[in-house]
Write a protein that holds these residues in place. Structure first.
Motif, PDB file in Angstrom:
ATOM      1  N   THR A 154      10.319  23.374   0.215  1.00 20.44           N
ATOM      2  CA  THR A 154      10.944  22.235   0.911  1.00 20.44           C
ATOM      3  C   THR A 154      10.034  21.517   1.903  1.00 20.44           C
ATOM      4  O   THR A 154       9.013  22.058   2.349  1.00 20.44           O
ATOM      5  CB  THR A 154      12.260  22.668   1.602  1.00 20.44           C
ATOM      6  N   THR A 155      10.425  20.290   2.256  1.00 18.37           N
ATOM      7  CA  THR A 155       9.654  19.413   3.138  1.00 18.37           C
ATOM      8  C   THR A 155       9.290  20.122   4.449  1.00 18.37           C
ATOM      9  O   THR A 155       8.123  20.106   4.869  1.00 18.37           O
ATOM     10  CB  THR A 155      10.498  18.154   3.480  1.00 18.37           C
ATOM     11  N   THR A 156      10.291  20.722   5.099  1.00 16.63           N
ATOM     12  CA  THR A 156      10.044  21.384   6.382  1.00 16.63           C
ATOM     13  C   THR A 156       9.031  22.520   6.232  1.00 16.63           C
ATOM     14  O   THR A 156       8.143  22.689   7.074  1.00 16.63           O
ATOM     15  CB  THR A 156      11.388  21.897   6.962  1.00 16.63           C
ATOM     16  N   ASN A 188      15.537  16.301  -3.732  1.00 14.65           N
ATOM     17  CA  ASN A 188      15.787  15.808  -2.374  1.00 14.65           C
ATOM     18  C   ASN A 188      16.727  14.593  -2.395  1.00 14.65           C
ATOM     19  O   ASN A 188      17.601  14.474  -1.546  1.00 14.65           O
ATOM     20  CB  ASN A 188      14.481  15.429  -1.683  1.00 14.65           C
ATOM     21  N   THR A 192      20.400  16.394  -2.889  1.00 16.83           N
ATOM     22  CA  THR A 192      20.943  16.405  -1.520  1.00 16.83           C
ATOM     23  C   THR A 192      22.009  15.326  -1.359  1.00 16.83           C
ATOM     24  O   THR A 192      23.001  15.524  -0.653  1.00 16.83           O
ATOM     25  CB  THR A 192      19.814  16.211  -0.486  1.00 16.83           C
ATOM     26  N   GLY A 217      17.574   9.793   9.681  1.00 13.74           N
ATOM     27  CA  GLY A 217      16.422  10.116   8.838  1.00 13.74           C
ATOM     28  C   GLY A 217      16.600   9.494   7.466  1.00 13.74           C
ATOM     29  O   GLY A 217      17.545   9.826   6.743  1.00 13.74           O
ATOM     30  N   GLY A 219      14.475   9.568   4.794  1.00 13.25           N
ATOM     31  CA  GLY A 219      13.478  10.067   3.841  1.00 13.25           C
ATOM     32  C   GLY A 219      14.137  10.213   2.477  1.00 13.25           C
ATOM     33  O   GLY A 219      15.131   9.555   2.175  1.00 13.25           O
ATOM     34  N   TRP A 220      13.608  11.104   1.661  1.00 13.04           N
ATOM     35  CA  TRP A 220      14.148  11.252   0.304  1.00 13.04           C
ATOM     36  C   TRP A 220      15.581  11.749   0.348  1.00 13.04           C
ATOM     37  O   TRP A 220      16.425  11.281  -0.414  1.00 13.04           O
ATOM     38  CB  TRP A 220      13.247  12.168  -0.520  1.00 13.04           C
ATOM     39  N   CYS A 221      15.871  12.695   1.238  1.00 13.07           N
ATOM     40  CA  CYS A 221      17.247  13.202   1.333  1.00 13.07           C
ATOM     41  C   CYS A 221      18.170  12.125   1.910  1.00 13.07           C
ATOM     42  O   CYS A 221      19.262  11.883   1.384  1.00 13.07           O
ATOM     43  CB  CYS A 221      17.305  14.446   2.214  1.00 13.07           C
ATOM     44  N   VAL A 241      12.779   6.791  13.013  1.00 16.82           N
ATOM     45  CA  VAL A 241      11.683   6.626  13.968  1.00 16.82           C
ATOM     46  C   VAL A 241      10.463   5.984  13.288  1.00 16.82           C
ATOM     47  O   VAL A 241       9.557   5.520  13.955  1.00 16.82           O
ATOM     48  CB  VAL A 241      11.258   7.979  14.608  1.00 16.82           C
ATOM     49  N   ASP A 275      13.612  17.203  11.890  1.00 19.36           N
ATOM     50  CA  ASP A 275      13.178  17.141  13.293  1.00 19.36           C
ATOM     51  C   ASP A 275      14.136  17.961  14.176  1.00 19.36           C
ATOM     52  O   ASP A 275      15.157  18.462  13.720  1.00 19.36           O
ATOM     53  CB  ASP A 275      13.157  15.664  13.730  1.00 19.36           C
ATOM     54  N   VAL A 278      17.706  15.890  17.223  1.00 17.43           N
ATOM     55  CA  VAL A 278      17.864  14.468  16.886  1.00 17.43           C
ATOM     56  C   VAL A 278      19.170  13.974  17.508  1.00 17.43           C
ATOM     57  O   VAL A 278      19.231  12.899  18.114  1.00 17.43           O
ATOM     58  CB  VAL A 278      17.869  14.303  15.348  1.00 17.43           C
ATOM     59  N   SER A 296      22.018  18.299   7.116  1.00 11.66           N
ATOM     60  CA  SER A 296      21.572  18.743   5.789  1.00 11.66           C
ATOM     61  C   SER A 296      20.060  18.963   5.773  1.00 11.66           C
ATOM     62  O   SER A 296      19.476  19.192   4.718  1.00 11.66           O
ATOM     63  CB  SER A 296      22.004  17.761   4.695  1.00 11.66           C
ATOM     64  N   GLU A 302      18.445  20.440  14.271  1.00 10.85           N
ATOM     65  CA  GLU A 302      18.505  18.969  14.303  1.00 10.85           C
ATOM     66  C   GLU A 302      19.598  18.486  15.260  1.00 10.85           C
ATOM     67  O   GLU A 302      19.479  17.462  15.911  1.00 10.85           O
ATOM     68  CB  GLU A 302      18.741  18.413  12.898  1.00 10.85           C
ATOM     69  N   LEU A 341      22.583  23.777   6.861  1.00 11.74           N
ATOM     70  CA  LEU A 341      22.643  22.825   5.741  1.00 11.74           C
ATOM     71  C   LEU A 341      24.029  22.832   5.103  1.00 11.74           C
ATOM     72  O   LEU A 341      24.426  23.817   4.482  1.00 11.74           O
ATOM     73  CB  LEU A 341      21.634  23.110   4.633  1.00 11.74           C
ATOM     74  N   ASN A 343      25.385  21.325   2.642  1.00 10.58           N
ATOM     75  CA  ASN A 343      25.574  21.356   1.183  1.00 10.58           C
ATOM     76  C   ASN A 343      25.582  22.783   0.648  1.00 10.58           C
ATOM     77  O   ASN A 343      26.175  23.064  -0.382  1.00 10.58           O
ATOM     78  CB  ASN A 343      24.500  20.525   0.467  1.00 10.58           C
TER      79      ASN A 343
HETATM   80  N1  LIG Z   1      19.979  20.235   2.204  1.00 11.33           N
HETATM   81  C1  LIG Z   1      19.107  20.504   1.250  1.00 11.33           C
HETATM   82  O1  LIG Z   1      19.428  21.134   0.250  1.00 11.33           O
HETATM   83  C2  LIG Z   1      17.711  19.991   1.378  1.00 11.33           C
HETATM   84  C3  LIG Z   1      16.969  19.660   0.233  1.00 11.33           C
HETATM   85  C4  LIG Z   1      15.678  19.159   0.380  1.00 11.33           C
HETATM   86  C5  LIG Z   1      15.152  19.017   1.653  1.00 11.33           C
HETATM   87  N2  LIG Z   1      15.871  19.402   2.746  1.00 11.33           N
HETATM   88  C6  LIG Z   1      15.373  19.280   4.121  1.00 11.33           C
HETATM   89  O2  LIG Z   1      15.828  18.008   4.612  1.00 11.33           O
HETATM   90  C7  LIG Z   1      14.930  17.520   5.614  1.00 11.33           C
HETATM   91  C8  LIG Z   1      14.452  16.125   5.225  1.00 11.33           C
HETATM   92  O3  LIG Z   1      13.713  16.189   4.005  1.00 11.33           O
HETATM   93  P1  LIG Z   1      13.107  14.864   3.326  1.00 11.33           P
HETATM   94  O4  LIG Z   1      12.436  15.322   2.067  1.00 11.33           O
HETATM   95  O5  LIG Z   1      14.109  13.780   3.276  1.00 11.33           O
HETATM   96  O6  LIG Z   1      11.974  14.504   4.428  1.00 11.33           O
HETATM   97  P2  LIG Z   1      11.215  13.126   4.655  1.00 11.33           P
HETATM   98  O7  LIG Z   1       9.978  13.468   5.407  1.00 11.33           O
HETATM   99  O8  LIG Z   1      11.105  12.372   3.367  1.00 11.33           O
HETATM  100  O9  LIG Z   1      12.202  12.300   5.601  1.00 11.33           O
HETATM  101  C9  LIG Z   1      12.520  12.639   6.913  1.00 11.33           C
HETATM  102  C10 LIG Z   1      12.743  11.319   7.661  1.00 11.33           C
HETATM  103  O10 LIG Z   1      13.287  11.601   8.946  1.00 11.33           O
HETATM  104  C11 LIG Z   1      12.710  10.697   9.880  1.00 11.33           C
HETATM  105  N3  LIG Z   1      12.846  11.230  11.246  1.00 11.33           N
HETATM  106  C12 LIG Z   1      12.095  12.179  11.886  1.00 11.33           C
HETATM  107  N4  LIG Z   1      12.534  12.348  13.148  1.00 11.33           N
HETATM  108  C13 LIG Z   1      13.590  11.506  13.304  1.00 11.33           C
HETATM  109  C14 LIG Z   1      14.462  11.214  14.398  1.00 11.33           C
HETATM  110  N5  LIG Z   1      14.320  11.819  15.579  1.00 11.33           N
HETATM  111  N6  LIG Z   1      15.432  10.290  14.196  1.00 11.33           N
HETATM  112  C15 LIG Z   1      15.582   9.649  13.015  1.00 11.33           C
HETATM  113  N7  LIG Z   1      14.777   9.869  11.940  1.00 11.33           N
HETATM  114  C16 LIG Z   1      13.800  10.796  12.095  1.00 11.33           C
HETATM  115  C17 LIG Z   1      11.263  10.579   9.413  1.00 11.33           C
HETATM  116  O11 LIG Z   1      10.667   9.399   9.907  1.00 11.33           O
HETATM  117  C18 LIG Z   1      11.441  10.542   7.896  1.00 11.33           C
HETATM  118  O12 LIG Z   1      11.585   9.224   7.388  1.00 11.33           O
HETATM  119  C19 LIG Z   1      13.828  18.576   5.689  1.00 11.33           C
HETATM  120  O13 LIG Z   1      14.144  19.507   6.694  1.00 11.33           O
HETATM  121  C20 LIG Z   1      13.892  19.251   4.325  1.00 11.33           C
HETATM  122  O14 LIG Z   1      13.295  20.522   4.338  1.00 11.33           O
HETATM  123  C21 LIG Z   1      17.154  19.849   2.635  1.00 11.33           C
END
Ligand SMILES: NC(=O)c1ccc[n+]([C@@H]2O[C@H](COP(=O)([O-])OP(=O)(O)OC[C@H]3O[C@@H](n4cnc5c(N)ncnc54)[C@H](O)[C@@H]3O)[C@@H](O)[C@H]2O)c1
Length: 421
Positions: A154-156, A188, A192, A217, A219-221, A241, A275, A278, A296, A302, A341, A343
């Protein structure tokens, strides 16, 4: 295999139910089926010990069984205290895979389980969030010498491992499975997106139509959750951000604003940023009565839950996975799934069809490490492009979808510079 003392699960009598759910999930995992069949014939992991820290679900079981079919001795533990499916864990034990995972385990048990998985003295590690790798690099350093390599889901986890590499502390090569296109574009985003809205629905039974949903946030999720919540009729507000991501959210048709403004109007808040804090004290202070808050993202930091606890004069569990906090001014805020999380806490995690691709990446990257171990350096590697493309090809094939291929003329054109207007 004598598994006595090698597992710690909730209830072995749940195994039959777990086996049926694993069978059901595997029907949606045709790429993993092909990989498992090949692994069973070729035994790429003959006698190799693998410690895997993953969400213990029916989909993860198909990965563990494929690695075992390939000759590996797999030990499993949970990558989150609230994500384990106890029936899948029981089935895994019956299938001869030492599993240490109980839904709702406390932090002490969570790390005890990670240490139990490490006790098998791994040659390969599979991680989701990097807690196992961190434990290995800090508390179990004696085991590092036998590790050939690992993968991260995962991303984190990838962010943590790149930081470890940058600090000069990484001790073996790790492939960032998360960064494969056949992982993040589907798991993601669509995984997600669907499972987070499913988790919140199962926990609350809310009607999404007409709700103001704040997604922290993009990102992809975040993109996936926004897409699905919009489809259910919600109005989406994005907080970010990163300027480019915020701009993308604007052009995707969503409202974008700072969280401190969004808290005044939002009905449901979903963090998915990777992050910390948040949603913080000042945000709770300004939220509307009845606001629901879910996460999630990978870790439960977070949402600043200690700040919420200290603002509340009372707390009660009003439904499974819904805690009602009453603040001094009589407002009620609802924290879903203890900020873990959502989900996986209140639903079943990603659908099997996307995990088919994520775990195909895991399987083929682990095989790649075994085959190429002498050439790999101690760093975080991307997934080899040929693996990523092959998984997309196999998935399309399994769906009965054909695509075009380049003609010799097009190949020539796309690799030349001479031909213009
Ligand atoms: N729930 C699940 O099953 C699942 C699946 C995949 C990933 N994840 C986790 O979800 C999280 C996000 O993954 P991703 O792939 O979307 O990451 P990503 O890096 O693509 O996106 C994260 C986004 O959050 C933004 N961000 C950071 N700090 C912020 C803040 N204070 N306020 C607002 N936005 C902020 C970043 O700019 C970025 O655009 C990670 O922790 C990842 O490990 C969870």
């Amino acid at each position: 295999m004598n598994l006595q003392n090698q597992y710690d699960i909730k209830d072995l009598s749940l195994a039959e139910a777990g086996k049926r759910r694993i069978e059901w999930a595997s029907k949606e995992m045709p790429v993993m089926r092909l990989i498992r069949e090949r692994f069973a014939a070729e035994k790429p992991f003959k006698n190799i010990r693998i410690s895997a820290c993953l969400h213990i679900t029916s989909e993860t079981a198909t990965l563990a069984l494929a690695l075992k079919a390939g000759g590996a001795n797999v030990a499993l533990c949970a990558s989150n205290p609230l994500s384990t499916q106890d029936d899948a864990a029981a089935a895994l034990v019956e299938y001869g895979i030492p599993t240490n995972a109980i839904k709702g385990e406390d932090e002490t048990t969570y790390y005890k389980h990670i240490n139990s998985a490490l006790d098998s003295n791994p040659q390969l590690t599979v991680d989701d969030g990097a807690d196992l790798v961190t434990t290995l690099h800090t508390k179990r350093k004696d085991l590092l010498k036998n590790v050939l390599g690992g993968t991260e889901e995962t991303t984190t986890g990838v962010i943590r491992l790149r930081s470890l590499e940058k600090a000069g502390g990484l001790k073996y090569p790790i492939i960032a499975v998360n960064d494969a296109q056949t992982k993040y574009l589907f798991d993601n985003r669509y995984g997600t997106g669907q499972s987070t809205t499913d988790g919140i629905t199962r926990a609350t039974n809310i009607l999404w139509a007409g709700k103001k949903v704040v997604i922290c946030g993009y990102g992809w999720c975040g993109r996936g959750i926004a897409l699905r919540a919009k489809g259910l009729g919600a109005q989406i507000i994005v907080t970010e951000v990163a300027p480019t991501r915020a701009l993308e959210a604007v052009m995707d048709g969503y409202q974008v604003m700072p969280l401190i403004e969004a808290v005044k109007i939002g009905d449901i808040f979903i963090t998915v940023s990777g992050d910390k804090h948040v949603i913080d004290e000042a945000h709770f202070q300004a939220m509307k009565d009845g606001a629901m808050i879910a996460n999630s993202g990978h870790f439960n930091v977070e949402i600043n839950i200690p700040a919420l606890e200290s603002l509340a004069k009372s707390k009660r569990r009003i439904r499974p996975f819904v805690d009602e906090y009453t603040l001094n001014d009589e407002r009620h805020l609802y924290l879903l799934g203890e900020g873990r999380l959502i989900n996986l806490a209140s639903a079943e995690g990603h659908p099997a069809s996307v995990m088919d691709m994520s775990f195909a990446n895991q399987s083929l990257c682990l095989e790649y490490i075994v085959k190429n171990r002498s050439q790999l350096e101690t760093k975080v590697y991307p997934v080899p492009e040929e693996i990523d493309k092959e998984i997309a090809r196999l998935k399309l094939q399994s769906m009965g979808i054909n695509i075009d291929s380049l003609t010799p003329e097009q190949k020539e054109y796309l690799t030349s510079w001479e031909e213009g207007t």
